[in-house]
Design an enzyme around this catalytic site. Sequence first.
Site, PDB file in Angstrom:
ATOM      1  N   LEU A  48       0.834  -1.210   0.000  1.00  0.00           N
ATOM      2  CA  LEU A  48       0.000   0.000   0.000  1.00  0.00           C
ATOM      3  C   LEU A  48       0.870   1.262   0.000  1.00  0.00           C
ATOM      4  O   LEU A  48       0.347   2.371  -0.066  1.00  0.00           O
ATOM      5  CB  LEU A  48      -0.912   0.022   1.228  1.00  0.00           C
ATOM      6  CG  LEU A  48      -2.080  -0.963   1.221  1.00  0.00           C
ATOM      7  CD1 LEU A  48      -2.927  -0.782   2.473  1.00  0.00           C
ATOM      8  CD2 LEU A  48      -2.946  -0.779  -0.017  1.00  0.00           C
ATOM      9  N   TYR A  87      14.660 -10.783  -6.679  1.00  0.00           N
ATOM     10  CA  TYR A  87      13.333 -11.160  -7.190  1.00  0.00           C
ATOM     11  C   TYR A  87      12.324 -11.242  -6.069  1.00  0.00           C
ATOM     12  O   TYR A  87      11.135 -11.013  -6.241  1.00  0.00           O
ATOM     13  CB  TYR A  87      13.398 -12.545  -7.855  1.00  0.00           C
ATOM     14  CG  TYR A  87      13.870 -12.496  -9.271  1.00  0.00           C
ATOM     15  CD1 TYR A  87      13.222 -11.702 -10.214  1.00  0.00           C
ATOM     16  CD2 TYR A  87      14.955 -13.252  -9.670  1.00  0.00           C
ATOM     17  CE1 TYR A  87      13.673 -11.661 -11.522  1.00  0.00           C
ATOM     18  CE2 TYR A  87      15.399 -13.225 -10.976  1.00  0.00           C
ATOM     19  CZ  TYR A  87      14.757 -12.426 -11.897  1.00  0.00           C
ATOM     20  OH  TYR A  87      15.189 -12.382 -13.188  1.00  0.00           O
ATOM     21  N   LYS A 223     -15.390  -1.814   4.907  1.00  0.00           N
ATOM     22  CA  LYS A 223     -15.334  -3.012   5.763  1.00  0.00           C
ATOM     23  C   LYS A 223     -13.907  -3.539   6.006  1.00  0.00           C
ATOM     24  O   LYS A 223     -13.543  -3.831   7.144  1.00  0.00           O
ATOM     25  CB  LYS A 223     -16.219  -4.110   5.167  1.00  0.00           C
ATOM     26  CG  LYS A 223     -16.554  -5.237   6.129  1.00  0.00           C
ATOM     27  CD  LYS A 223     -17.516  -4.831   7.237  1.00  0.00           C
ATOM     28  CE  LYS A 223     -18.955  -4.939   6.759  1.00  0.00           C
ATOM     29  NZ  LYS A 223     -19.910  -4.332   7.668  1.00  0.00           N
ATOM     30  N   PRO A 224     -13.074  -3.675   4.934  1.00  0.00           N
ATOM     31  CA  PRO A 224     -11.712  -4.176   5.207  1.00  0.00           C
ATOM     32  C   PRO A 224     -10.972  -3.298   6.223  1.00  0.00           C
ATOM     33  O   PRO A 224     -10.235  -3.803   7.068  1.00  0.00           O
ATOM     34  CB  PRO A 224     -11.031  -4.122   3.838  1.00  0.00           C
ATOM     35  CG  PRO A 224     -12.150  -4.134   2.848  1.00  0.00           C
ATOM     36  CD  PRO A 224     -13.300  -3.438   3.500  1.00  0.00           C
ATOM     37  N   LYS A 257     -18.034   7.571   8.769  1.00  0.00           N
ATOM     38  CA  LYS A 257     -18.247   6.146   9.056  1.00  0.00           C
ATOM     39  C   LYS A 257     -16.955   5.492   9.580  1.00  0.00           C
ATOM     40  O   LYS A 257     -16.959   4.779  10.588  1.00  0.00           O
ATOM     41  CB  LYS A 257     -18.684   5.463   7.757  1.00  0.00           C
ATOM     42  CG  LYS A 257     -19.284   4.102   7.935  1.00  0.00           C
ATOM     43  CD  LYS A 257     -19.949   3.694   6.634  1.00  0.00           C
ATOM     44  CE  LYS A 257     -20.221   2.219   6.575  1.00  0.00           C
ATOM     45  NZ  LYS A 257     -20.670   1.797   5.243  1.00  0.00           N
ATOM     46  N   CYS A 415      28.979  -0.954 -11.188  1.00  0.00           N
ATOM     47  CA  CYS A 415      29.492  -2.137 -10.504  1.00  0.00           C
ATOM     48  C   CYS A 415      29.724  -3.275 -11.506  1.00  0.00           C
ATOM     49  O   CYS A 415      30.670  -3.215 -12.274  1.00  0.00           O
ATOM     50  CB  CYS A 415      28.578  -2.515  -9.343  1.00  0.00           C
ATOM     51  SG  CYS A 415      29.471  -3.398  -8.059  1.00  0.00           S
ATOM     52  N   GLN A 419      32.484  -3.651 -14.632  1.00  0.00           N
ATOM     53  CA  GLN A 419      33.340  -4.835 -14.832  1.00  0.00           C
ATOM     54  C   GLN A 419      33.151  -5.414 -16.243  1.00  0.00           C
ATOM     55  O   GLN A 419      34.102  -5.857 -16.885  1.00  0.00           O
ATOM     56  CB  GLN A 419      33.029  -5.885 -13.757  1.00  0.00           C
ATOM     57  CG  GLN A 419      33.342  -5.383 -12.346  1.00  0.00           C
ATOM     58  CD  GLN A 419      32.921  -6.355 -11.241  1.00  0.00           C
ATOM     59  OE1 GLN A 419      32.309  -7.381 -11.500  1.00  0.00           O
ATOM     60  NE2 GLN A 419      33.235  -6.007  -9.995  1.00  0.00           N
ATOM     61  N   HIS A 541      28.210   2.392  -6.247  1.00  0.00           N
ATOM     62  CA  HIS A 541      26.788   2.544  -6.586  1.00  0.00           C
ATOM     63  C   HIS A 541      26.338   3.990  -6.356  1.00  0.00           C
ATOM     64  O   HIS A 541      25.846   4.313  -5.274  1.00  0.00           O
ATOM     65  CB  HIS A 541      25.943   1.613  -5.713  1.00  0.00           C
ATOM     66  CG  HIS A 541      26.137   0.180  -6.032  1.00  0.00           C
ATOM     67  ND1 HIS A 541      25.299  -0.512  -6.873  1.00  0.00           N
ATOM     68  CD2 HIS A 541      27.081  -0.706  -5.645  1.00  0.00           C
ATOM     69  CE1 HIS A 541      25.712  -1.763  -6.978  1.00  0.00           C
ATOM     70  NE2 HIS A 541      26.797  -1.902  -6.236  1.00  0.00           N
ATOM     71  N   GLU A 543      23.816   5.437  -7.356  1.00  0.00           N
ATOM     72  CA  GLU A 543      22.358   5.543  -7.193  1.00  0.00           C
ATOM     73  C   GLU A 543      21.943   5.574  -5.727  1.00  0.00           C
ATOM     74  O   GLU A 543      20.841   6.021  -5.400  1.00  0.00           O
ATOM     75  CB  GLU A 543      21.655   4.397  -7.937  1.00  0.00           C
ATOM     76  CG  GLU A 543      21.763   3.007  -7.316  1.00  0.00           C
ATOM     77  CD  GLU A 543      23.034   2.242  -7.687  1.00  0.00           C
ATOM     78  OE1 GLU A 543      24.020   2.884  -8.116  1.00  0.00           O
ATOM     79  OE2 GLU A 543      23.049   1.001  -7.543  1.00  0.00           O
TER      80      GLU A 543
HETATM   81  N1  GLN Z   1      29.236  -9.356  -8.742  1.00  0.00           N
HETATM   82  C1  GLN Z   1      30.139  -8.250  -8.777  1.00  0.00           C
HETATM   83  C2  GLN Z   1      31.045  -8.231  -7.560  1.00  0.00           C
HETATM   84  O1  GLN Z   1      30.772  -8.832  -6.563  1.00  0.00           O
HETATM   85  C3  GLN Z   1      29.396  -6.943  -8.914  1.00  0.00           C
HETATM   86  C4  GLN Z   1      28.542  -6.625  -7.754  1.00  0.00           C
HETATM   87  C5  GLN Z   1      27.512  -5.549  -8.041  1.00  0.00           C
HETATM   88  O2  GLN Z   1      27.197  -5.278  -9.194  1.00  0.00           O
HETATM   89  N2  GLN Z   1      26.954  -4.965  -6.990  1.00  0.00           N
HETATM   90  O3  GLN Z   1      32.060  -7.589  -7.607  1.00  0.00           O
END
Ligand code: GLN
Length: 579
Positions: A48, A87, A223-224, A257, A415, A419, A541, A543
């Site tokens: 939610l 996932y 109701k929920p 309500k 990352c 590579q 990273h 991000e």
């Molecule tokens: N698998 C790669 C490593 O361990 C890159 C890891 C990642 O992309 N966060 O270095």
Amino acid sequence: MRNKEGFFLNHFFAVGLYDLRTSTVHHSQVSLFMAKYIFVTGGVTSSLGKGIIAASLAKLLQARGLRVTIQKFDPYINVDPGTLNPYEHGECYVTEDGAETDLDLGHYERFLNIHTSQANNVTTGRIYQTVINKERAGDFLGKTVQVVPHITDEIKRRMLQLGEGGQYDIVLTEIGGTVGDIESLPFIEAVRQLQWELPEEDVMVVHLTLIPYLKAAKELKTKPTQHSVKMLSETGVHPDIIVCRTEEPLNNDIKRKIALFCNVKQEAVIEAMDASTIYEVPLLMLREKLDVICLKKMNITGYDEPQLDKWKVFLDKLKYPRSKVTVGLIGKYIELQDAYKSILESFVHAGAINEVKVQVVNVHSEFITPENVTEKLEGFDGLLVAPGFGHRGIEGKITAVKYARENGLPFFGICLGMQMAVIEYGRNVLGLSEAHSTEMDNKTIHPVINMMEEQKKIKMMGGTMRLGAYPCNIENGSLAYRIYGETNITERHRHRYEFNNDYLDQYQSAGMIASGRNPETGLVEIMELPDHPFFIGVQYHPELKSTVERPAPLFVHFIAAAKKANEEKSMQKRSLVSQ
Ligand code: GLN
């Protein structure tokens, strides 16, 4: 736990502080003050948007000048989400101090522009681990260790912890899961105890529920929500505010309500309509006066209206872009949006600043081949090759990098993406046809990406990667320098493998430059191609540090490069038409 005197002291200082707050006294002068606590629970169904509601409320309080932090308590038994499959659980968010945490912490940081830490994410696993370690150490000698009080005491200790140093006025705690789940019961019980133990105005509960709209009956159904609040009440927790997720506006009758059945004032029934972007939610909550009701309940006065000018400018740019760019996200967890959450949000921030809409198209790397690569990628204005682990889909990533390098398409590798760029360059430019990472092929004769030395002796999986913030020195005059505008940066990491410096000279002489390195170890953090319009790969990273107020520079410049590529393409098309 705090004792009666503690509560009294807290209360005494709290009252004192509110009087002081109306004058100009600085917060730090009242360090004995303990924070107030807001708990956010969820009912009816998962997904939610509890994290967004919690972050939005925190934003409104912060924008009034209160010092706010948020934490998340997750009911699963993993000690942290670091070992969970994306996932199943979405992205694993890494904090400055190297904690592997729930992705909601990413929302907290992006909304509030603050750093969170290990202390901001607690799981059932971590609680039990602490209690069991204490038991083994003999701390409970003679006693039977039980869920109540030992587990609940540990939960309460951690719930209160961030608010005890005088650093925050308000600590929000999001309780993961849905009310009624067996595993969240100890957390709800801890909230019940705190509601009873703390002064009434120091703790409150916001309950998020769903009001479904039945199309056939053309009706909103309460109701929920009634059931979910009833279930919460049966555990002894009484919500002070009900936030209702809904597709249709709630009229006064419905609000009345809900108020009546759920024992709250009508003004405390908050409508949370579906929004076009999560960044709009703070403004929707402002309109519904969610913050005002909280302040009233907690008896906090003397704070001005929220200052949201910068936020509104951002939102305006986000909602009314001038043009559009299309970026290919080359990854393998593409079926689940949450797997690349921080990357997608960084694109939102970078798009707004560039005044373009960033359309991200997911491309499954497993299905990219040298034969179909042009067809799959030629429509994009830029390519991002995503982070990841393991063998699956990597040849497709390497093929995508080659396409971007050879066709002058803006490229950004994160990352594993960096590579793959190194492997591609090794194979196709340096002529090391067997160049590989030892993660995928530990017998390769050209291990251009190699396991970090300190990782080789590690056998345990959880929390053992190179995690969190590390410094990086940037070469003057490089693309990285133009992007960051400085030579000393720090960024967050999560990896076990690194660029193999035995190959550094070969790479640099052939034109791929290590423009950022760790000052102590020499570990390569940034690789770039100066002869390409925009080609950069980073071991870290970026991000994870992008916020609404401070978009990550790499994303901002990547989108700017994509915008330029897009404009050039349109110009070429126009001149072809006019010929
Ligand atoms: N698998 C790669 C490593 O361990 C890159 C890891 C990642 O992309 N966060 O270095």
